[in-house]
Write a protein that holds these residues in place. Structure first.
Motif, PDB file in Angstrom:
ATOM      1  N   ASP A 113       0.808  -1.220   0.000  1.00 13.43           N
ATOM      2  CA  ASP A 113       0.000   0.000   0.000  1.00 13.43           C
ATOM      3  C   ASP A 113       0.842   1.271   0.000  1.00 13.43           C
ATOM      4  OD1 ASP A 113      -2.425  -1.429   0.058  1.00 13.43           O
ATOM      5  OD2 ASP A 113      -2.243  -1.712   2.227  1.00 13.43           O
ATOM      6  N   ASP A 114       2.152   1.150  -0.228  1.00 12.72           N
ATOM      7  CA  ASP A 114       3.026   2.325  -0.244  1.00 12.72           C
ATOM      8  C   ASP A 114       2.982   3.015  -1.599  1.00 12.72           C
ATOM      9  OD1 ASP A 114       3.784   1.757   2.318  1.00 12.72           O
ATOM     10  OD2 ASP A 114       5.646   0.745   1.760  1.00 12.72           O
ATOM     11  N   ALA A 115       3.089   4.335  -1.576  1.00 16.78           N
ATOM     12  CA  ALA A 115       3.132   5.110  -2.821  1.00 16.78           C
ATOM     13  C   ALA A 115       3.799   6.450  -2.548  1.00 16.78           C
ATOM     14  CB  ALA A 115       1.731   5.321  -3.384  1.00 16.78           C
ATOM     15  N   ILE A 116       4.378   7.017  -3.591  1.00 16.14           N
ATOM     16  CA  ILE A 116       5.006   8.333  -3.542  1.00 16.14           C
ATOM     17  C   ILE A 116       4.312   9.233  -4.558  1.00 16.14           C
ATOM     18  CG2 ILE A 116       7.138   9.648  -3.851  1.00 16.14           C
ATOM     19  CD1 ILE A 116       7.294   7.757  -1.488  1.00 16.14           C
ATOM     20  N   LEU A 117       3.985  10.453  -4.148  1.00 17.19           N
ATOM     21  CA  LEU A 117       3.375  11.437  -5.041  1.00 17.19           C
ATOM     22  C   LEU A 117       4.368  12.563  -5.298  1.00 17.19           C
ATOM     23  CD1 LEU A 117      -0.192  11.812  -3.444  1.00 17.19           C
ATOM     24  CD2 LEU A 117       0.599  10.139  -5.110  1.00 17.19           C
ATOM     25  N   VAL A 118       4.574  12.905  -6.557  1.00 14.52           N
ATOM     26  CA  VAL A 118       5.431  14.030  -6.938  1.00 14.52           C
ATOM     27  C   VAL A 118       4.548  15.118  -7.526  1.00 14.52           C
ATOM     28  CG1 VAL A 118       7.174  14.810  -8.586  1.00 14.52           C
ATOM     29  CG2 VAL A 118       7.544  12.712  -7.289  1.00 14.52           C
ATOM     30  N   GLN A 119       4.632  16.316  -6.953  1.00 11.84           N
ATOM     31  CA  GLN A 119       3.809  17.418  -7.433  1.00 11.84           C
ATOM     32  C   GLN A 119       4.448  18.747  -7.035  1.00 11.84           C
ATOM     33  OE1 GLN A 119       0.853  16.430  -3.715  1.00 11.84           O
ATOM     34  NE2 GLN A 119      -0.078  17.123  -5.585  1.00 11.84           N
ATOM     35  N   LEU A 120       3.835  19.825  -7.473  1.00 10.03           N
ATOM     36  CA  LEU A 120       4.307  21.147  -7.089  1.00 10.03           C
ATOM     37  C   LEU A 120       4.167  21.353  -5.588  1.00 10.03           C
ATOM     38  CD1 LEU A 120       2.591  23.123  -9.946  1.00 10.03           C
ATOM     39  CD2 LEU A 120       5.054  23.081  -9.558  1.00 10.03           C
ATOM     40  N   VAL A 121       5.087  22.099  -5.016  1.00  6.56           N
ATOM     41  CA  VAL A 121       4.959  22.498  -3.612  1.00  6.56           C
ATOM     42  C   VAL A 121       3.739  23.402  -3.479  1.00  6.56           C
ATOM     43  CG1 VAL A 121       6.012  23.893  -1.798  1.00  6.56           C
ATOM     44  CG2 VAL A 121       7.396  22.237  -3.067  1.00  6.56           C
ATOM     45  N   ARG A 122       2.881  23.106  -2.504  1.00  3.25           N
ATOM     46  CA  ARG A 122       1.573  23.750  -2.440  1.00  3.25           C
ATOM     47  C   ARG A 122       1.350  24.619  -1.214  1.00  3.25           C
ATOM     48  NH1 ARG A 122      -2.773  20.749  -5.637  1.00  3.25           N
ATOM     49  NH2 ARG A 122      -1.560  19.823  -7.308  1.00  3.25           N
ATOM     50  N   SER A 123       2.338  24.780  -0.377  1.00  3.66           N
ATOM     51  CA  SER A 123       2.166  25.645   0.793  1.00  3.66           C
ATOM     52  C   SER A 123       3.536  26.080   1.289  1.00  3.66           C
ATOM     53  CB  SER A 123       1.424  24.905   1.914  1.00  3.66           C
ATOM     54  OG  SER A 123       2.254  23.900   2.474  1.00  3.66           O
ATOM     55  N   PRO A 124       3.603  27.196   2.031  1.00  9.74           N
ATOM     56  CA  PRO A 124       4.901  27.601   2.595  1.00  9.74           C
ATOM     57  C   PRO A 124       5.443  26.576   3.577  1.00  9.74           C
ATOM     58  CG  PRO A 124       3.111  29.004   3.409  1.00  9.74           C
ATOM     59  CD  PRO A 124       2.547  28.182   2.307  1.00  9.74           C
ATOM     60  N   GLU A 125       4.556  25.871   4.273  1.00 10.06           N
ATOM     61  CA  GLU A 125       5.011  24.840   5.218  1.00 10.06           C
ATOM     62  C   GLU A 125       5.693  23.694   4.477  1.00 10.06           C
ATOM     63  OE1 GLU A 125       2.057  27.406   6.886  1.00 10.06           O
ATOM     64  OE2 GLU A 125       1.858  26.064   5.146  1.00 10.06           O
ATOM     65  N   GLU A 126       5.128  23.330   3.328  1.00  8.41           N
ATOM     66  CA  GLU A 126       5.720  22.256   2.532  1.00  8.41           C
ATOM     67  C   GLU A 126       7.059  22.689   1.946  1.00  8.41           C
ATOM     68  OE1 GLU A 126       4.532  19.714  -1.452  1.00  8.41           O
ATOM     69  OE2 GLU A 126       2.927  20.420  -0.126  1.00  8.41           O
ATOM     70  N   LEU A 127       7.148  23.937   1.502  1.00  8.73           N
ATOM     71  CA  LEU A 127       8.415  24.440   0.966  1.00  8.73           C
ATOM     72  C   LEU A 127       9.482  24.464   2.056  1.00  8.73           C
ATOM     73  CD1 LEU A 127       9.930  25.558  -1.456  1.00  8.73           C
ATOM     74  CD2 LEU A 127       9.097  27.843  -0.865  1.00  8.73           C
ATOM     75  N   LYS A 128       9.093  24.825   3.258  1.00 10.96           N
ATOM     76  CA  LYS A 128      10.033  24.814   4.384  1.00 10.96           C
ATOM     77  C   LYS A 128      10.549  23.396   4.636  1.00 10.96           C
ATOM     78  CE  LYS A 128      10.422  26.398   9.208  1.00 10.96           C
ATOM     79  NZ  LYS A 128      10.601  25.119   9.941  1.00 10.96           N
ATOM     80  N   GLU A 129       9.674  22.401   4.531  1.00 12.50           N
ATOM     81  CA  GLU A 129      10.107  21.004   4.661  1.00 12.50           C
ATOM     82  C   GLU A 129      11.151  20.651   3.604  1.00 12.50           C
ATOM     83  OE1 GLU A 129       7.593  17.508   5.656  1.00 12.50           O
ATOM     84  OE2 GLU A 129       5.938  18.924   5.404  1.00 12.50           O
ATOM     85  N   CYS A 130      10.951  21.158   2.388  1.00 13.30           N
ATOM     86  CA  CYS A 130      11.908  20.886   1.308  1.00 13.30           C
ATOM     87  C   CYS A 130      13.272  21.489   1.630  1.00 13.30           C
ATOM     88  CB  CYS A 130      11.385  21.448  -0.010  1.00 13.30           C
ATOM     89  SG  CYS A 130       9.919  20.606  -0.656  1.00 13.30           S
ATOM     90  N   PHE A 131      13.285  22.740   2.101  1.00 19.81           N
ATOM     91  CA  PHE A 131      14.549  23.392   2.448  1.00 19.81           C
ATOM     92  C   PHE A 131      15.235  22.667   3.610  1.00 19.81           C
ATOM     93  CE2 PHE A 131      12.682  27.668   0.850  1.00 19.81           C
ATOM     94  CZ  PHE A 131      13.036  27.345  -0.448  1.00 19.81           C
ATOM     95  N   GLU A 132      14.451  22.161   4.556  1.00 20.36           N
ATOM     96  CA  GLU A 132      15.025  21.433   5.690  1.00 20.36           C
ATOM     97  C   GLU A 132      15.578  20.077   5.258  1.00 20.36           C
ATOM     98  OE1 GLU A 132      12.201  23.400   9.204  1.00 20.36           O
ATOM     99  OE2 GLU A 132      11.683  21.454   8.328  1.00 20.36           O
ATOM    100  N   LEU A 133      14.918  19.430   4.302  1.00 27.39           N
ATOM    101  CA  LEU A 133      15.438  18.166   3.773  1.00 27.39           C
ATOM    102  C   LEU A 133      16.759  18.398   3.054  1.00 27.39           C
ATOM    103  CD1 LEU A 133      15.288  15.185   3.054  1.00 27.39           C
ATOM    104  CD2 LEU A 133      13.738  15.766   1.172  1.00 27.39           C
ATOM    105  N   ARG A 134      16.840  19.464   2.278  1.00 24.44           N
ATOM    106  CA  ARG A 134      18.096  19.795   1.610  1.00 24.44           C
ATOM    107  C   ARG A 134      19.211  19.997   2.632  1.00 24.44           C
ATOM    108  NH1 ARG A 134      16.156  24.344  -2.682  1.00 24.44           N
ATOM    109  NH2 ARG A 134      17.896  25.420  -1.676  1.00 24.44           N
ATOM    110  N   TYR A 135      18.912  20.714   3.706  1.00 21.63           N
ATOM    111  CA  TYR A 135      19.919  20.935   4.748  1.00 21.63           C
ATOM    112  C   TYR A 135      20.376  19.601   5.344  1.00 21.63           C
ATOM    113  CZ  TYR A 135      22.021  22.127   9.220  1.00 21.63           C
ATOM    114  OH  TYR A 135      22.884  22.212  10.282  1.00 21.63           O
ATOM    115  N   LYS A 136      19.424  18.744   5.666  1.00 17.84           N
ATOM    116  CA  LYS A 136      19.753  17.480   6.331  1.00 17.84           C
ATOM    117  C   LYS A 136      20.720  16.653   5.497  1.00 17.84           C
ATOM    118  CE  LYS A 136      17.591  13.427   8.462  1.00 17.84           C
ATOM    119  NZ  LYS A 136      16.312  12.796   8.855  1.00 17.84           N
ATOM    120  N   VAL A 137      20.434  16.533   4.209  1.00 18.22           N
ATOM    121  CA  VAL A 137      21.266  15.696   3.345  1.00 18.22           C
ATOM    122  C   VAL A 137      22.585  16.389   3.012  1.00 18.22           C
ATOM    123  CG1 VAL A 137      21.413  14.594   1.081  1.00 18.22           C
ATOM    124  CG2 VAL A 137      19.295  14.450   2.411  1.00 18.22           C
TER     125      VAL A 137
END
Length: 461
Positions: A166-190
């Motif tokens: 039942d696992d799946a991944i969705l790829v789409q445009l970033v849709r909120s400032p909170e989601e964009l912040k998650e993206c920037f934090e993921l970049r930092y982590k890696v």
């Protein structure tokens, strides 16, 4: 490189004094035979070798890079840096020689831990700089594992995460400032784990990574369907048509402005260093052109590749636990679909040399003569380009057309900012890898409830 399920690392020590040699030996006694890899179920396995001088070290390194099998090496020594004027250090000639050896043989990777008698400072071409004064063996062990983790992150994955039914991944445009912040934090982590970030960003308490090109980009996320967590991200740097409306990203110009606004809001909250980065815009249109190795070549490049018809894919990052599923492939396909739909003729990309073969499978070709340092990241990279010339043999365009149709099946919101639905991947590779999506809505599809009622795909080739 991978043996008995372990990620094999050759650990090489060279000490200039008996005291440092003793420190190394004590450190080895604290290393386990199997060490866990950065936030994953993978394990590191070390083989240890001591060398007694520069000549022996160079000979050993030359033997390693001439091996037919990919080698992963961590070099630990107090003889790799020299002092520069003021604070900080510079790699010495020995370090430069070792880096050159590995840069010309991209199947092999080398991480460097340099010991100094003084305050440590982030140093180009060095993965970790460590103060040797009063250094405890356990702390040195921590730095060695950190650098070895970085080699694992750079290496092609051999034991990928297995998706459940039942696992799946969705790829789409970033849709909120909170989601964009998650993206920037993921970049930092890696990127911080890889040792790419400049010292001021690495030590910033916001734990985010933003640069000036983020305000000129549209951003994509890959989200785990079950947890709704961001597990991958990518940005697409390109000029957006001002009057285009019915694209797969809605009104592109409005979308870019919205992501721009969110980026500034996040940067202002994250700290002055990021606000300053956004205020100091590069006059060149793409990150790859801002690299020092391009020098005076950028006018020739822009003459050959009109920026109006191109863009650059960058900051492609996947959470370590999700590597090997195909997330970066699907993020790239979202970029390809967007570029083709907006009638762009090419996309650029930078990657570390060991990843170039992977991107060639997606249609990228290396830019001859360009071997550059990734913009604002301490990492040697190669430049690549994919063409969207619409010919029967261009697989990148063929896939993009199928993905465009998949994306267009989604509902459009009233603001027309986010016209796209999503691309998806799951364990049913036959469905998404070739973009035929023939199992959507079937019982075996983990997203069947979302896909049910969608308009059937046509036979676009």
């Amino acid at each position: 490189m991978s043996k008995n399920g372990l990620f094999q690392v050759s650990l090489i020590f060279w000490a200039s004094s008996p005291k440092i040699r003793l420190l190394f030996e004590e450190c080895i006694s604290h290393l386990k035979s199997e060490e866990p890899v950065f936030d994953t179920n993978e394990l590191l396995g070390f083989t240890v070798r001591y060398v007694s001088g520069e000549k022996e070290l160079i000979k050993l390194m030359e033997e390693l890079v001439n091996d037919d099998q990919p080698r992963r090496v961590v070099l630990v020594s107090d003889g790799l840096l020299g002092k520069k004027n003021g604070n900080g250090y510079l790699p010495n000639q020995l370090t430069a020689h070792i880096r050159k050896l590995f840069s010309t043989t991209p199947n092999h990777l080398c991480g460097i831990v340099a010991l100094v008698n003084g305050e440590p400072h982030r140093t180009s071409d060095i993965d970790a700089v460590v103060d040797a004064r009063n250094l405890e063996p356990q702390m040195l062990r921590k730095f060695i594992i950190q650098v070895a983790d970085g080699l694992w992150l750079k290496s092609p994955i051999h034991n990928p995460h297995v998706q459940g039914r039942d696992d799946a991944i969705l790829v789409q445009l970033v849709r909120s400032p909170e989601e964009l912040k998650e993206c920037f934090e993921l970049r930092y982590k890696v990127y911080n784990a890889l040792g790419y970030l400049e010292e001021a960003v690495s030590s910033n308490t916001s734990q985010t990574e933003i640069d000036s090109f983020d305000s000129q980009s549209i951003h994509f996320s890959a989200k785990d369907f079950a947890s709704n967590k961001v597990v991958g991200t990518m940005r697409l740097v390109m000029r957006m048509p001002r009057f285009r409306r019915n694209s797969i990203v809605g009104i592109p110009y409005n979308l870019r402005n919205t992501h721009n606004k969110w980026t500034y809001e996040i940067a202002n909250r994250a700290g002055a260093i990021f606000s300053k980065k956004l205020s100091e815009q590069y006059f060149l249109p793409f990150p790859i052109l801002a690299n020092s190795d391009f020098g005076e070549k950028w006018p020739e490049f822009l003459h050959n590749y009109n920026q109006k018809y191109g863009g650059e894919v960058s900051r492609i990052v996947v959470l370590p636990q999700y590597r090997g599923l195909g997330i970066s492939r699907l993020l790239l396909r979202a970029a390809f679909a967007t570029a083709v739909d907006l009638r762009k003729k090419y996309l650029l990309l930078e990657c570390i040399p060991v990843h170039a073969v992977m991107y060639e499978k997606y249609g990228f070709k290396r830019l001859e003569g360009h071997h550059c340092r990734a913009q604002e990241l301490d990492q040697v990279a190669v430049g690549m380009r994919v063409s969207f010339e619409d010919t029967p043999y261009n697989q990148a365009v063929s896939l993009a057309k199928r993905d465009i149709e998949m994306i267009r099946r989604g509902r459009r919101d009233s603001s027309m900012l986010f016209g796209s639905k999503f691309l998806c991947l799951c364990r049913i590779n036959q469905c998404w890898r070739s973009a035929n999506y023939r199992f959507q809505g079937e019982k075996i599809c983990p997203l069947r409830d979302i896909h049910q009622g969608a308009v059937p795909l046509s036979n676009v080739c």
